[in-house]
Design an enzyme around this catalytic site. Structure first.
Site, short mmCIF file in Angstrom:
data_model
loop_
_atom_site.label_atom_id
_atom_site.label_comp_id
_atom_site.label_asym_id
_atom_site.label_seq_id
_atom_site.Cartn_x
_atom_site.Cartn_y
_atom_site.Cartn_z
N LYS A 180 5.44 -30.03 14.13
CA LYS A 180 4.17 -29.35 14.43
C LYS A 180 4.21 -28.68 15.81
O LYS A 180 3.86 -27.52 15.94
CB LYS A 180 3.00 -30.34 14.44
N ARG A 184 -7.03 -35.81 12.87
CA ARG A 184 -6.07 -36.78 12.34
C ARG A 184 -6.74 -37.83 11.49
O ARG A 184 -6.06 -38.73 10.99
CB ARG A 184 -5.40 -37.48 13.53
N ARG A 237 14.21 -36.30 19.34
CA ARG A 237 13.21 -35.45 19.98
C ARG A 237 13.17 -35.68 21.49
O ARG A 237 13.24 -36.82 21.97
CB ARG A 237 11.86 -35.82 19.38
N ARG A 266 9.80 -39.51 24.55
CA ARG A 266 8.49 -40.14 24.61
C ARG A 266 8.61 -41.63 24.29
O ARG A 266 9.36 -42.00 23.39
CB ARG A 266 7.57 -39.48 23.58
N ARG A 306 3.45 -45.39 13.88
CA ARG A 306 2.84 -44.06 13.77
C ARG A 306 2.86 -43.55 12.34
O ARG A 306 1.92 -42.90 11.89
CB ARG A 306 3.56 -43.08 14.72
P1 AMP Z 1 1.09 -36.36 19.15
O1 AMP Z 1 1.72 -35.78 20.37
O2 AMP Z 1 0.21 -35.38 18.44
O3 AMP Z 1 2.07 -37.04 18.23
O4 AMP Z 1 0.10 -37.51 19.68
C1 AMP Z 1 0.59 -38.62 20.41
C2 AMP Z 1 -0.41 -39.76 20.37
O5 AMP Z 1 -1.65 -39.34 20.95
C3 AMP Z 1 -0.78 -40.26 18.97
O6 AMP Z 1 0.15 -41.19 18.46
C4 AMP Z 1 -2.14 -40.88 19.26
O7 AMP Z 1 -2.01 -42.13 19.93
C5 AMP Z 1 -2.75 -39.89 20.26
N1 AMP Z 1 -3.48 -38.81 19.57
C6 AMP Z 1 -3.19 -37.47 19.60
N2 AMP Z 1 -4.05 -36.76 18.87
C7 AMP Z 1 -4.91 -37.68 18.32
C8 AMP Z 1 -6.01 -37.58 17.43
N3 AMP Z 1 -6.42 -36.40 16.94
N4 AMP Z 1 -6.64 -38.72 17.09
C9 AMP Z 1 -6.26 -39.92 17.58
N5 AMP Z 1 -5.23 -40.09 18.40
C10 AMP Z 1 -4.55 -38.98 18.79
#
Ligand code: AMP
Length: 214
Positions: free
Chosen positions: A13, A88, A127, A160, A171
């Site tokens: 994404k 999400r 990644r 990360r 996740r």
């Molecule tokens: P990402 O970089 O999009 O994979 O997000 C990393 C982490 O941020 C996720 O595993 C969640 O802990 C938190 N996070 C990001 N976006 C959301 C969302 N829309 N709702 C809830 N948690 C989020």
């Protein structure tokens, strides 16, 4: 054009969203990036989110809804935006619909990047990202010009904490139970564009550009 990117962690994404927003000259609003910045800066928001993020769990709907509400107020978002990592959960999608309705706006397309679960763990393990500017890389499919160094600002790349294998499993569980139902939610609204996310980044971008007609 107002866009949403859906897909499991590791589907690409971030990479695809960055390419598309550069092409379309619209802002990429990534809740994950905003939360990671808040954690790095040690703000109140960051303190609330850190434990959940590190464990691979979702942050509460109220917190992320408030973040997106603020992002949508930015003048740059008036001419279109791409939401990367939001919504999400179904309640987040409903909150987004309400935010859009209040502004007499709508989500034009939901790009759903489809990648089978087996491929995701491998992808996440390779990644890397730039801790300074957030640019995503992958050691195999999207390597930087110089190994381990950001192309844009020469900062050493990092992995990360939530890309470690045990967090990745959590996740993926969160994705299946809370985020995957969004595909059905958006199907009823006829805005979803399924994209085969197993191809090379360039080929995936071509499919997206074609689906959007941009
Ligand atoms: P990402 O970089 O999009 O994979 O997000 C990393 C982490 O941020 C996720 O595993 C969640 O802990 C938190 N996070 C990001 N976006 C959301 C969302 N829309 N709702 C809830 N948690 C989020």
């Amino acid at each position: 054009m107002n866009l949403v990117f859906l897909g499991p962690p590791g589907a690409g994404k971030g990479t695809q969203a960055t390419r598309l927003t550069e092409r379309m000259k619209i802002p990429q609003l990534s809740t994950g990036d905003i939360l990671r910045r808040a954690v790095a800066e040690g703000t109140d928001l960051g303190k609330k989110a850190k434990e959940l993020m590190d464990a691979g769990k979702l942050v509460s709907d109220d917190i992320v809804n408030a973040i997106v509400e603020l992002e949508l107020m930015r003048p740059e978002a008036k001419g279109g935006f791409l939401l990367d990592g939001f919504p999400r959960t179904v309640p987040q999608a409903k909150a987004l619909d309400e935010m859009m309705a209040r502004r007499s706006m709508k989500i034009d397309h939901v790009i759903s990047l489809e990648v089978p679960a087996e491929a995701l763990v491998d992808r996440l393990a390779g990644r890397r990202s730039c801790p300074k500017c957030g640019t995503p890389y992958h050691v195999k499919s999207a390597p930087p010009r110089q190994p381990g160094i950001c192309d844009k600002d020469n900062t050493p790349l990092v992995q990360r904490p939530d890309d470690q294998p045990d967090r990745v499993r959590q996740r993926l569980i969160e994705y299946e139970s809370k985020t995957a139902p969004l595909n059905d939610y958006y199907k009823t609204k006829a805005v979803i564009r399924p994209i085969d996310g197993t191809k090379e980044p360039e080929a995936i971008q071509k499919q997206i550009v074609k689906a959007l007609g941009v």
